[in-house]
Scaffold this active site. Structure first.
Site, mmCIF file in Angstrom:
data_model
loop_
_atom_site.group_PDB
_atom_site.id
_atom_site.type_symbol
_atom_site.label_atom_id
_atom_site.label_comp_id
_atom_site.label_asym_id
_atom_site.label_seq_id
_atom_site.Cartn_x
_atom_site.Cartn_y
_atom_site.Cartn_z
ATOM 1 N N ASN A 9 0.873 -1.182 0.000
ATOM 2 C CA ASN A 9 0.000 0.000 0.000
ATOM 3 C C ASN A 9 0.906 1.227 0.000
ATOM 4 O O ASN A 9 1.474 1.577 1.031
ATOM 5 C CB ASN A 9 -0.882 -0.034 1.268
ATOM 6 N N LYS A 11 0.145 4.219 -0.261
ATOM 7 C CA LYS A 11 -0.511 5.395 0.335
ATOM 8 C C LYS A 11 -0.310 6.620 -0.566
ATOM 9 O O LYS A 11 -0.278 6.473 -1.780
ATOM 10 C CB LYS A 11 -0.013 5.626 1.767
ATOM 11 N N HIS A 95 -9.493 0.785 4.960
ATOM 12 C CA HIS A 95 -8.222 0.980 5.669
ATOM 13 C C HIS A 95 -8.476 1.875 6.887
ATOM 14 O O HIS A 95 -9.306 2.789 6.833
ATOM 15 C CB HIS A 95 -7.203 1.626 4.723
ATOM 16 N N GLU A 97 -6.925 4.280 8.078
ATOM 17 C CA GLU A 97 -6.741 5.714 7.839
ATOM 18 C C GLU A 97 -8.001 6.319 7.220
ATOM 19 O O GLU A 97 -8.360 7.461 7.501
ATOM 20 C CB GLU A 97 -5.507 5.953 6.947
ATOM 21 N N GLU A 167 -5.408 -5.492 10.599
ATOM 22 C CA GLU A 167 -4.444 -4.413 10.793
ATOM 23 C C GLU A 167 -4.729 -3.701 12.114
ATOM 24 O O GLU A 167 -5.549 -2.766 12.141
ATOM 25 C CB GLU A 167 -4.545 -3.410 9.647
ATOM 26 N N GLY A 173 2.329 1.864 10.950
ATOM 27 C CA GLY A 173 3.268 2.981 10.833
ATOM 28 C C GLY A 173 3.940 3.357 12.145
ATOM 29 O O GLY A 173 4.542 4.429 12.245
ATOM 30 N N SER A 212 3.425 -2.540 10.447
ATOM 31 C CA SER A 212 4.884 -2.514 10.646
ATOM 32 C C SER A 212 5.566 -3.843 10.306
ATOM 33 O O SER A 212 6.508 -4.250 10.984
ATOM 34 C CB SER A 212 5.211 -2.069 12.075
HETATM 35 C C1 PEP Z 1 -0.833 -0.007 6.307
HETATM 36 O O1 PEP Z 1 -0.982 1.197 6.270
HETATM 37 O O2 PEP Z 1 -1.691 -0.761 5.801
HETATM 38 C C2 PEP Z 1 0.348 -0.540 6.973
HETATM 39 C C3 PEP Z 1 0.345 -1.789 7.321
HETATM 40 O O3 PEP Z 1 1.366 0.349 7.182
HETATM 41 P P1 PEP Z 1 2.805 0.007 7.837
HETATM 42 O O4 PEP Z 1 3.304 -1.273 7.185
HETATM 43 O O5 PEP Z 1 3.651 1.180 7.523
HETATM 44 O O6 PEP Z 1 2.582 -0.186 9.302
#
Ligand code: PEP
Length: 253
Positions: A9, A11, A95, A97, A167, A173, A212
């Site tokens: 992703n 973003k 997601h 976000e 997630e 992040g 992460s």
């Molecule tokens: C995400 O935004 O779906 C995600 C998993 O981000 P990160 O790997 O940076 O934690």
């Protein structure tokens, strides 16, 4: 045999030159494995150029969001059919976000999931709890209501062509990853929610972990019974990191 999916992703990152290089390096270095599928989800303006880039390769293309509507007066929105038209196979839905910053409710996410499926896209439905939820012992309840809203609208059959992503919001992040056991517990719970309606679909649906993930922790996560790959944010922006995660998936096969 479910196989692994490792999805990047991107973003709101990238520009033409950077994307060309990143996708090129991923294509050149991706594992040749029947059990691992690799996917990139660039921002909307770059979908067409990335579709041309991945054409004829095993790298799949997806979008990060979509409209719940098919067409019409929805200024600034992107219809499911448009994503299909430019070569997307997958689309991320719900997601955290988007839920937190753009007010997407469980019901709105469910409608987007339905629209994606109807158009022939494979939705990647994101679910996950906040730190506050986890500390209050509400993880399972939150997942049940996020997943329940979608199941209620579309029915279990639609999950035969969908992907789920667990997630935990506190791991996205932040550099804090759920431990393999913590993630496995939730993945198992997600599969059991689906199994209560259809055992066959539950055992075939891929459930990704996101939060992460990197080249060092991917092995431990992917070794768990109910974890079928990763949804990768930060580490998907560097080919070496993304390919290390892909290699961890391939080594499980
Ligand atoms: C995400 O935004 O779906 C995600 C998993 O981000 P990160 O790997 O940076 O934690």
């Amino acid at each position: 045999m479910r196989g692994f999916l490792v999805a990047g992703n991107w973003k709101m990152n990238g520009r033409n030159a950077v994307n060309e290089q990143l996708a090129g390096e991923i294509i050149a270095g991706m594992p040749h494995s029947d059990s691992v599928e690799l996917l990139i989800c660039p921002p909307y303006p770059y979908l067409a150029s990335m579709a041309a880039k991945v054409d004829g390769t095993a790298l799949a293309l997806g979008a990060q969001n979509l409209s719940e509507f098919e067409s019409g007066a929805h200024t600034g929105e992107i219809a499911p059919g448009m994503l299909l038209d430019v070569g997307c196979k997958y689309v991320i839905v719900g997601h955290s976000e988007r839920r937190a910053m753009y007010g997407e409710s469980n019901e709105c996410v469910a409608r987007k999931f339905a629209a994606a499926s109807k158009a022939g896209l494979q939705p990647i439905l994101c679910v996950g709890e906040t730190l506050e939820d986890r500390e209050a012992g509400r993880t399972e309840k939150v997942i049940e209501s996020q997943l329940g809203a979608v199941l209620e609208l579309v029915g279990i059959e639609t999950f035969a062509t969908a992907v789920l992503a667990y997630e935990p919001v506190w791991a996205i992040g932040t550099g804090k990853t759920a431990s393999p056991d913590q993630a496995q517990d939730v993945h198992k719970h997600i599969r059991s929610i689906l199994a209560a309606q259809d055992d066959n679909i539950a055992s075939q649906v891929r459930i990704l972990y996101g939060g992460s993930v990197n080249g060092s922790n991917a092995d431990g996560l992917f070794a768990m019974t109910d974890i079928d790959g990763g949804l990768i944010g930060g580490a998907s922006l560097k080919s070496a990191d993304f390919l290390a995660i892909a290699a961890a998936a391939a080594s499980q096969g």
